[in-house]
Every structure is written in C-alpha cells, then in structure tokens.
Write a protein that holds these residues in place. Structure first.
Motif, PDB file in Angstrom:
ATOM      1  N   UNK A   1       0.840  -1.196   0.000  1.00 20.37           N
ATOM      2  CA  UNK A   1       0.000   0.000   0.000  1.00 20.37           C
ATOM      3  C   UNK A   1       0.877   1.248   0.000  1.00 20.37           C
ATOM      4  N   UNK A   2       0.385   2.295  -0.605  1.00 16.04           N
ATOM      5  CA  UNK A   2       0.964   3.627  -0.465  1.00 16.04           C
ATOM      6  C   UNK A   2      -0.045   4.490   0.281  1.00 16.04           C
ATOM      7  N   UNK A   3       0.406   5.164   1.327  1.00 22.34           N
ATOM      8  CA  UNK A   3      -0.416   6.180   1.980  1.00 22.34           C
ATOM      9  C   UNK A   3       0.093   7.537   1.529  1.00 22.34           C
ATOM     10  N   UNK A   4      -0.733   8.229   0.760  1.00 25.34           N
ATOM     11  CA  UNK A   4      -0.404   9.570   0.270  1.00 25.34           C
ATOM     12  C   UNK A   4      -1.029  10.573   1.237  1.00 25.34           C
ATOM     13  N   UNK A   5      -0.197  11.150   2.076  1.00 21.26           N
ATOM     14  CA  UNK A   5      -0.620  12.078   3.116  1.00 21.26           C
ATOM     15  C   UNK A   5      -0.546  13.482   2.529  1.00 21.26           C
ATOM     16  N   UNK A   6      -1.690  14.126   2.306  1.00 18.86           N
ATOM     17  CA  UNK A   6      -1.695  15.367   1.530  1.00 18.86           C
ATOM     18  C   UNK A   6      -2.502  16.477   2.209  1.00 18.86           C
ATOM     19  N   UNK A   7      -2.036  16.978   3.361  1.00 13.98           N
ATOM     20  CA  UNK A   7      -2.759  18.066   4.010  1.00 13.98           C
ATOM     21  C   UNK A   7      -2.475  19.442   3.422  1.00 13.98           C
ATOM     22  N   UNK A   8      -1.418  19.550   2.591  1.00 16.38           N
ATOM     23  CA  UNK A   8      -0.973  20.859   2.109  1.00 16.38           C
ATOM     24  C   UNK A   8      -1.231  21.087   0.625  1.00 16.38           C
ATOM     25  N   UNK A   9      -1.830  20.129  -0.058  1.00 15.89           N
ATOM     26  CA  UNK A   9      -1.895  20.164  -1.513  1.00 15.89           C
ATOM     27  C   UNK A   9      -2.569  21.382  -2.104  1.00 15.89           C
TER      28      UNK A   9
END
Length: 391
Positions: A201-209
C-alpha cells in the motif's frame, strides 16, 4: 500491605512525546518569534463564515445527534466530488471515510494494515506524526532519503531488489513536512507502479496540496493506482478546530477502518461536519478564501528565504517552497541546531532542530522553519535573532 502497581502496555516502551509539541510549550512567551509550530495563521481562518455556517446547522436538531461512523453523508458526497476532480476518476462515496483530522485516519490505517514487525517505508526526514503512529503499531521502519524531487525511488527500488517487502510506503507528496519539497510527477507514477508490482500500500498524506503558490501541485499519486490511499483535511484551509479529515481508500479498507473507529469514538462531530459541508459547497467563497491564503503564505515564504540567504549566504542552504508551510534549511558548516536552540531561544527565536524528524540521518545541522504565522518584517527579525544567537 504492599501494593502491586499494574503495568502499562509494552508497546509504550519505544514511544516518546513529539519534540515539536514539547517545544511549543517553551515558545509561548510573547518575546519569542516562533518559527517552530506547524500552525496555520489563525488570522486567516474564516471565523465569521464558520459562525454563519454553525448558525445554519443549528437550525436542525439532528445536527446535535450522533452521525454515521463513516461520516455525515452529505459531507462524504462533497469529498467524493472534490477527490474525483483531483484524482481524475470517479470516487464512489463508499471509498470516502471521514475522520477526526487526517491524523486519526493514519492511526486507524496503521491498525488495519500493519501487524507487529511489518515493514513500513518512510521519508527521511519524516513527518513525526507518522513516526509516532508506526512506532505505536510495532512496525519496523526503514527510511528513504529525500532530494529536491521528493522520495528517492532509486533507493526504494534497491531495497525491493534486496528482498525487502514493505506493507506500506508513507509519503507526504506535496510541499513536504518537514522537507519542503514536492514529489515529482514521474516519481508519483513510478511509486504507484512499484506498489502494484510488489504488493504494498501507499499512503499519500496530503494536508498541504491546496496551498500552492504559483501553480497547482501535480496529479496525486492516487491517480495512478487503487493501491494508493489518500489522506487530507480542512485543517490548513479552514480551521484545525473543525477536526475534519478524510481518507480515500478501497471499500474493504474503509469498512475495516469503520470497525476500529466504532471502538475508538463511535463517530465524529455531526456539527463540525455539517459546518464543513456548508463551507466546502460555497465554492465561489471558498476559492477566494483559499487564494488569499496562498497569496499571503507565498509572500511570507519568499520573505523568509530572502532573509536567510541575505544573512547567511553560503553558510546555509534552504529549500525554495512552492507551496505549503515549511522551509527546510541546512547549515554547511559545523553548526549543530540542537545545541544552538537554547541560545536561539535566549535571542528570542524558535525553530525545530532537524533531529526531531530524523530517522537514519541525524540531521544535526538542519532545521525546520514555519513561515505561516508571522508577517514579512517579523520573519526578517527572526532571522536577525537567529544570526545573533550563532554569533
């Protein structure tokens, strides 16, 4: 009679408090300019608009009731539409799960996806919230360094070729915290290909996008594979106090997360989720609001990088932020940023030493600087104070 004191769980033995949270306790003094906390600017949060949305929501008695564990249905529909536009495919509502900030999503995912001893790949320097979660899960953590284009996938490929089999790879793909860099488009595609080829799995953590300055961030990693789980929140564009985050994941993952969330807190706040729904659906207002944040943060980021380069010249190298909230800087001499911190605090400026984010590399000469909560003049003064602390 002697007392036998009950023990705490063994998994707590390897955990420690976040160095950043501990540092914030020391920087509350008014005489200190803090570049340490990763906080959005409260002055840019839409208090009046939130108040109107709250007043509207409170007209319905049901808003004070429990809601579904997976989130307020109308909010899930809004997030599904927003993520469909971002990812470039139709995201069904069943793949949307609302959480108490994206950090809760990360914590619940660790319980769902990781057995004790499972391998997790993180970036180095790493987001400390992710490190805390993965350590609590008993994972084996291996770090892959960053460069100006994000995670070094050539090193990840070497690990895979050597027989390492991660359960998941965690990446802060846009405007990295703390590294300040963005994962290049070709690396996003390659990371998704590796996930499918090697079954992780990849967790793409994107709070700033959404906090880009001159041009939008590249297409999400999740655009390239269903094995990418996306996390985000409204904390950076609306308010952290709303505590509204979300996860986009295959339905079987979402259902597993739902079982754990029911045991943790039953459900999130129907009130703040309805307020958030109101704000996110007011698209004309929202676009202008987010654009104002981008303009302000972009101006502050440029002011801080200019001050750093003018003051320290070749003695310090720093990233050129294209969005987000952070600058990563490295002294090119023997300056130890952990040893320097007490003198910096005495001089009236705070930062986070790079060692707080280090996994393999000690990052002794590095520091993370947050530019969001001070105006340009204050940021310039902060650099002057840092210079005086070094002497």
């Amino acid at each position: 009679m002697s007392l036998t004191i009950p023990a705490l769980a063994g998994k707590l033995a390897g955990l420690q408090s976040s160095a950043i949270r501990d540092l914030l306790k020391l920087t509350a003094r008014e005489d200190i300019i803090s570049l340490a906390g990763g906080l959005p600017d409260a002055a840019l949060m839409p208090r009046e608009r939130i108040a109107r949305a709250a007043e509207t929501a409170l007209c319905d008695p049901a808003v004070l009731q429990y809601t579904e564990s997976s989130g307020w249905p109308a909010l899930r529909e809004v997030i599904a539409a927003r993520e469909s536009a971002a990812i470039g495919r139709s995201v069904p509502v069943g793949e949307v799960f609302i959480t108490h900030g994206s950090q809760q999503a990360l914590s619940l995912l660790a319980e769902v996806l990781l057995d004790p001893g499972a391998l997790v790949i993180v970036e180095d320097p790493a987001y400390v919230g992710a490190l805390q979660v993965f350590r609590a899960a008993g994972a084996r953590i291996v770090a892959v360094p960053l460069d100006s284009d994000g995670m070094r996938l050539d090193i990840l490929e070497d690990l895979l070729a050597a027989g390492e089999r991660p359960a998941l790879v965690h990446t802060v793909s846009n405007f990295h915290n703390p590294g300040g860099v963005t994962l290049a488009p070709e690396r996003r595609r390659r990371l998704a290909e590796l996930a499918e080829a090697h079954g992780f799995w990849v967790i793409e953590d994107d709070p700033y996008g959404e906090l880009w300055f001159d041009r939008p961030a590249p297409a999400p990693v999740a655009s390239y594979s269903p094995q990418v789980i996306r996390l985000s929140s409204v904390s950076k564009i609306l308010s952290p106090a709303l505590r509204v985050g979300w996860m986009i994941a295959p339905e079987r993952v979402s259902r597993a997360v739902e079982l754990l969330k029911q045991g943790a807190d039953l459900c999130g706040s129907s009130l703040t989720q309805q307020i958030t729904t109101d704000l996110l659906t007011d698209t004309t207002w929202l676009a202008a609001h987010v654009d104002a944040i981008r303009t302000t943060y972009g101006t502050r980021a440029r002011a801080l990088t200019t001050a750093l380069r003018t003051t320290f010249a070749d003695r310090l190298h720093c990233t050129d932020p294209t969005g987000g909230m952070f600058i990563w800087a490295e002294f090119t001499d023997t300056t130890d940023t952990t040893a320097l911190l007490p003198a910096a605090l005495d001089a009236g400026v705070a930062y986070v030493p790079g060692g707080a984010f280090a996994v393999t590399n000690t990052a002794d000469n590095s520091l993370r600087l947050c530019f969001t909560t001070s105006d340009e003049a204050t940021l310039t003064a902060a650099v002057d104070r840092l210079s005086s602390a070094i002497g």
